[in-house]
Design a protein around this motif. Structure first.
Motif, PDB file in Angstrom:
ATOM      1  N   SER A   7      -9.928   1.175   0.294  1.00 47.67           N
ATOM      2  CA  SER A   7      -9.346   1.113  -1.035  1.00 47.67           C
ATOM      3  C   SER A   7      -8.138   2.258  -1.173  1.00 47.67           C
ATOM      4  CB  SER A   7     -10.189   1.515  -2.012  1.00 47.67           C
ATOM      5  OG  SER A   7      -9.843   1.765  -2.990  1.00 47.67           O
ATOM      6  N   ALA A   8      -7.036   2.056  -1.499  1.00 51.02           N
ATOM      7  CA  ALA A   8      -6.176   3.357  -1.663  1.00 51.02           C
ATOM      8  C   ALA A   8      -6.771   4.268  -2.513  1.00 51.02           C
ATOM      9  CB  ALA A   8      -4.827   2.831  -2.215  1.00 51.02           C
ATOM     10  N   SER A   9      -7.296   3.784  -3.776  1.00 48.29           N
ATOM     11  CA  SER A   9      -7.775   4.688  -4.969  1.00 48.29           C
ATOM     12  C   SER A   9      -8.957   5.647  -4.783  1.00 48.29           C
ATOM     13  CB  SER A   9      -7.738   3.951  -6.227  1.00 48.29           C
ATOM     14  OG  SER A   9      -8.786   2.902  -6.166  1.00 48.29           O
ATOM     15  N   LYS A  65     -14.836  -2.408  -2.003  1.00 48.80           N
ATOM     16  CA  LYS A  65     -13.854  -3.213  -2.675  1.00 48.80           C
ATOM     17  C   LYS A  65     -12.858  -4.065  -1.674  1.00 48.80           C
ATOM     18  CE  LYS A  65     -11.362  -1.415  -6.239  1.00 48.80           C
ATOM     19  NZ  LYS A  65      -9.950  -0.878  -6.849  1.00 48.80           N
ATOM     20  N   HIS A  85       4.212   4.625   2.351  1.00 49.97           N
ATOM     21  CA  HIS A  85       3.163   3.975   1.704  1.00 49.97           C
ATOM     22  C   HIS A  85       2.009   5.015   1.451  1.00 49.97           C
ATOM     23  CE1 HIS A  85       1.060  -0.160   0.380  1.00 49.97           C
ATOM     24  NE2 HIS A  85       0.239   1.050  -0.274  1.00 49.97           N
ATOM     25  N   ASN A 142       6.513   2.776  -1.409  1.00 51.25           N
ATOM     26  CA  ASN A 142       5.732   1.850  -2.025  1.00 51.25           C
ATOM     27  C   ASN A 142       5.469   2.345  -3.499  1.00 51.25           C
ATOM     28  OD1 ASN A 142       3.377  -0.183  -1.926  1.00 51.25           O
ATOM     29  ND2 ASN A 142       2.126   1.629  -2.609  1.00 51.25           N
ATOM     30  N   GLU A 143       5.489   1.425  -4.534  1.00 50.20           N
ATOM     31  CA  GLU A 143       5.074   1.850  -5.891  1.00 50.20           C
ATOM     32  C   GLU A 143       5.680   3.148  -6.212  1.00 50.20           C
ATOM     33  OE1 GLU A 143       0.559   1.550  -6.101  1.00 50.20           O
ATOM     34  OE2 GLU A 143       0.701  -0.858  -6.240  1.00 50.20           O
ATOM     35  N   GLU A 192       2.772  -7.436  -3.634  1.00 48.24           N
ATOM     36  CA  GLU A 192       1.226  -7.032  -3.581  1.00 48.24           C
ATOM     37  C   GLU A 192       0.467  -8.094  -4.718  1.00 48.24           C
ATOM     38  OE1 GLU A 192      -0.570  -3.235  -3.514  1.00 48.24           O
ATOM     39  OE2 GLU A 192       0.939  -2.513  -2.256  1.00 48.24           O
ATOM     40  N   TRP A 230      -2.102  -9.065  -1.043  1.00 50.47           N
ATOM     41  CA  TRP A 230      -2.571  -7.445  -0.753  1.00 50.47           C
ATOM     42  C   TRP A 230      -3.790  -7.498   0.233  1.00 50.47           C
ATOM     43  CZ3 TRP A 230      -0.983  -3.323   0.758  1.00 50.47           C
ATOM     44  CH2 TRP A 230      -1.979  -2.162   1.138  1.00 50.47           C
ATOM     45  N   GLN A 247      -4.571   2.772   5.439  1.00 48.11           N
ATOM     46  CA  GLN A 247      -5.573   1.805   4.994  1.00 48.11           C
ATOM     47  C   GLN A 247      -6.129   1.034   6.007  1.00 48.11           C
ATOM     48  OE1 GLN A 247      -3.324   1.050   1.220  1.00 48.11           O
ATOM     49  NE2 GLN A 247      -5.493   0.719   0.542  1.00 48.11           N
ATOM     50  N   TYR A 299     -10.451  -7.242  -0.487  1.00 44.26           N
ATOM     51  CA  TYR A 299      -9.294  -8.194  -1.082  1.00 44.26           C
ATOM     52  C   TYR A 299      -9.176  -9.195   0.148  1.00 44.26           C
ATOM     53  CZ  TYR A 299      -7.857  -4.558  -4.542  1.00 44.26           C
ATOM     54  OH  TYR A 299      -7.819  -3.640  -5.463  1.00 44.26           O
ATOM     55  N   ASN A 343      -5.442  -0.694 -12.448  1.00 43.26           N
ATOM     56  CA  ASN A 343      -4.983  -0.173 -10.905  1.00 43.26           C
ATOM     57  C   ASN A 343      -4.469   1.280 -11.516  1.00 43.26           C
ATOM     58  OD1 ASN A 343      -4.041   0.127  -8.449  1.00 43.26           O
ATOM     59  ND2 ASN A 343      -2.100  -1.255  -8.987  1.00 43.26           N
TER      60      ASN A 343
HETATM   61  C1  BG6 Z   1      -1.548  -0.898  -4.790  1.00 45.28           C
HETATM   62  C2  BG6 Z   1      -1.359  -0.113  -3.451  1.00 45.28           C
HETATM   63  O1  BG6 Z   1      -1.734   0.188  -5.823  1.00 45.28           O
HETATM   64  O2  BG6 Z   1      -3.106  -1.174  -4.992  1.00 45.28           O
HETATM   65  C3  BG6 Z   1      -2.437  -0.325  -2.292  1.00 45.28           C
HETATM   66  O3  BG6 Z   1      -0.146  -0.059  -3.282  1.00 45.28           O
HETATM   67  C4  BG6 Z   1      -3.781  -0.512  -2.825  1.00 45.28           C
HETATM   68  O4  BG6 Z   1      -2.258   0.582  -1.371  1.00 45.28           O
HETATM   69  C5  BG6 Z   1      -3.742  -1.720  -4.148  1.00 45.28           C
HETATM   70  O5  BG6 Z   1      -4.793  -0.660  -2.028  1.00 45.28           O
HETATM   71  C6  BG6 Z   1      -5.085  -1.902  -4.441  1.00 45.28           C
HETATM   72  O6  BG6 Z   1      -5.740  -0.665  -4.924  1.00 45.28           O
HETATM   73  P1  BG6 Z   1      -7.240  -0.171  -4.570  1.00 45.28           P
HETATM   74  O7  BG6 Z   1      -7.191   1.157  -5.207  1.00 45.28           O
HETATM   75  O8  BG6 Z   1      -8.216  -1.269  -5.025  1.00 45.28           O
HETATM   76  O9  BG6 Z   1      -7.019  -0.013  -3.134  1.00 45.28           O
END
Ligand code: BG6
Length: 485
Positions: A433-435, A441, A141, A186-187, A379, A426, A17, A443, A336
């Motif tokens: 964004s991961a998703s 978005k 991750h 991770n997760e 996170e 986080w 990321q 943080y 999430n």
């Molecule tokens: C967590 C992940 O689920 O959520 C991160 O470990 C991710 O990699 C974070 O970035 C927030 O989610 P998103 O989709 O808003 O980036």
């Protein structure tokens, strides 16, 4: 003062990321590199959660026109000195980062590691240490070497266990004098939702995707346990943890069925943490396998492998809470990596995630009651759209409100004798964004001038929350009380 002097304060990111430079200095492609951004792709189910086929992956690898944000990240690869200096200015004592497996072994299982990739992490780690920041490294991750996906269908293959343990052991040897905090995956629990990005598997190359997910998770658990055992052997003074995405969920009503459903949802959420902490499969998962016929293939030695690689601490991500209930008509909201029922007592973020600081305290108690080992908030944070004023200010008071409310609840849990090793916010710097692979978005405490299509100067700007977190760390949490009264 609930925060002990040893409490680790910091921030978290992942390689895919932030780093960018996806094809520099010998790096191989990873599962994170094939997700394009497009404003029409706004649902994680069309992006990170997608079960990919071989043809889709090949097409993305060869695509010359689409934009794949995780290939450029926020170019941490070339900004790491500036970014780590900002972490030092914030007063971080820990930095949670991940290493990209395909930067070290471009094909996942090459005969010799890529020295240029290792040299990059040498520099990052040494720069952190020069500021007194302890690196906390996540070994995997959400970026799996694509070559192993195409060659052996990722974690479905038992050979991947050996490949991972070789990669992990190399890092333990190389950084044994420098890195004392590690996390395996991770997760971990998200593999049940993301067969491709975490499992490295192609949906059209398996007979039954659900069965394949259970098999891949078993292999990952073996790899995690073997890596824990290797870490204990190579770095006896290190702590190595497991991690889950925690989805705190309350019964929607006082109907007994809703309480039962809450327990069942918790079991799904805790299943892999139970294995990582206790070293064996929980009864309810054995029952699920029996009922569904999805029991993975277990080798005779696996029981001992799981038993001998129990983690030292349990890390988790916590962003929001949800509801469990049997009423199918309740309004839903995003969370999430999924959807949950709307809780009328909670406000939501711009992305629909329900903001619940008390839920963090509830989770901390639940995890400690269940496991009795130290916890780590790996996170937590608020994704929001930030605006930069004409004079370059970013007034993210909403983020300060979110973070201070969560940290106060964390402080109360510490006061209530729940041992928490640290807190890594986080996306302390804006990242992809991961998703959904969007940049909107955000943080961060630090703004990065880059839009959803990778346009911008990539200049780093401190937001209002930067000075706020700096004061929290400098006072070891005391400023949270002052702000509250
Ligand atoms: C967590 C992940 O689920 O959520 C991160 O470990 C991710 O990699 C974070 O970035 C927030 O989610 P998103 O989709 O808003 O980036």
């Amino acid at each position: 003062m609930p925060f002990p002097d040893t409490f680790l304060w910091g921030g978290a990111t992942s390689a895919s990321q932030i780093e960018g430079a996806f094809d520099r200095d010998g790096r191989g492609m990873s599962t994170a590199d094939v997700f394009p951004y497009h404003e029409k792709i706004t649902d994680p189910r069309q992006s990170m959660l997608k079960a990919m086929t071989r043809a889709e992956v090949k097409a993305a690898m060869e695509d010359q026109t689409g934009f794949y944000p995780k290939r450029i990240g926020i170019d941490f690869y070339h900004h790491y000195e500036e970014d780590i200096a900002l972490m030092a200015e914030l007063g971080f004592t820990v930095y949670r980062m991940s290493i990209s497996w395909s930067r070290i072994f471009p094909n996942g299982d090459d005969p010799i590691p890529n020295e240029a990739g290792l040299a990059f992490y040498d520099q990052v780690i040494d720069t952190c240490l020069s500021y007194g920041i302890a690196p906390l490294i996540t070994l995997s991750h959400y970026d799996f070497p694509l070559a192993l996906t195409l060659k052996q269908n990722g974690w479905l293959s038992r050979k991947t266990v050996d490949d991972f343990v070789r990669y992990a052991s190399l890092l333990f040897e190389r950084y044994k004098d420098k890195v004392k905090y590690w996390v395996t995956f991770n997760e971990f629990n998200i593999i049940s939702l993301t067969p491709f990005i975490s499992g490295g598997m192609l949906a059209d190359q398996v007979a039954d995707l659900e069965a394949a997910k259970h098999q891949a998770a078993h292999h990952q658990l073996l790899a995690s346990s073997l890596a824990v055992a290797a870490c204990h052997r190579i770095i006896p003074d290190a702590k190595i943890g497991g991690m889950i995405a925690r989805f705190e969920s309350y019964p929607e009503t006082c109907a007994p069925e809703d309480s039962l459903l809450t327990i069942q949802n918790d079991q799904k959420n805790f299943a892999y943490a139970d294995v990582m902490v206790k070293g064996s499969y929980p009864n309810y998962l054995l029952q699920t396998w029996a009922e569904t016929g999805l029991t993975p293939v277990l080798a005779p030695e696996d029981v001992a492998i799981l038993k001998e690689g129990c983690v030292d601490f349990l890390g988790f991500s916590y962003y929001m809470s949800g509801l469990s209930g049997t009423d199918k008509t309740t309004e839903k909201t995003a969370g999430n990596l999924g959807y949950t029922k709307k809780n009328p007592y909670l406000k939501t973020s711009e992305w629909g995630w329900q903001i619940d600081p008390v839920g963090l305290r509830v989770t901390l108690h639940k995890l400690y009651d269940r496991y009795g080992i130290p916890l780590f908030v790996l996170e937590n944070g608020l994704g929001a759209r930030d605006t930069v004023s004409a004079d370059g200010e970013i007034e993210d008071t909403y983020r300060i409100a979110y973070l201070s409310a969560h940290l106060r609840e964390l402080g109360k849990a510490l006061d209530e004798r729940v041992p928490v090793l640290g807190y890594t916010l986080w996306g302390w710097i804006d990242l992809i964004s991961a998703s959904t692979s969007e940049m909107s978005k955000r943080y961060g405490l630090v703004y990065v001038d880059q839009d959803d299509y990778g346009q911008g100067s990539q200049k780093r700007l401190k937001k209002k929350s930067f000075a706020w977190y700096q004061a929290v760390i400098a006072s070891n949490g005391k400023s949270l009380e002052e702000a509250h009264t």
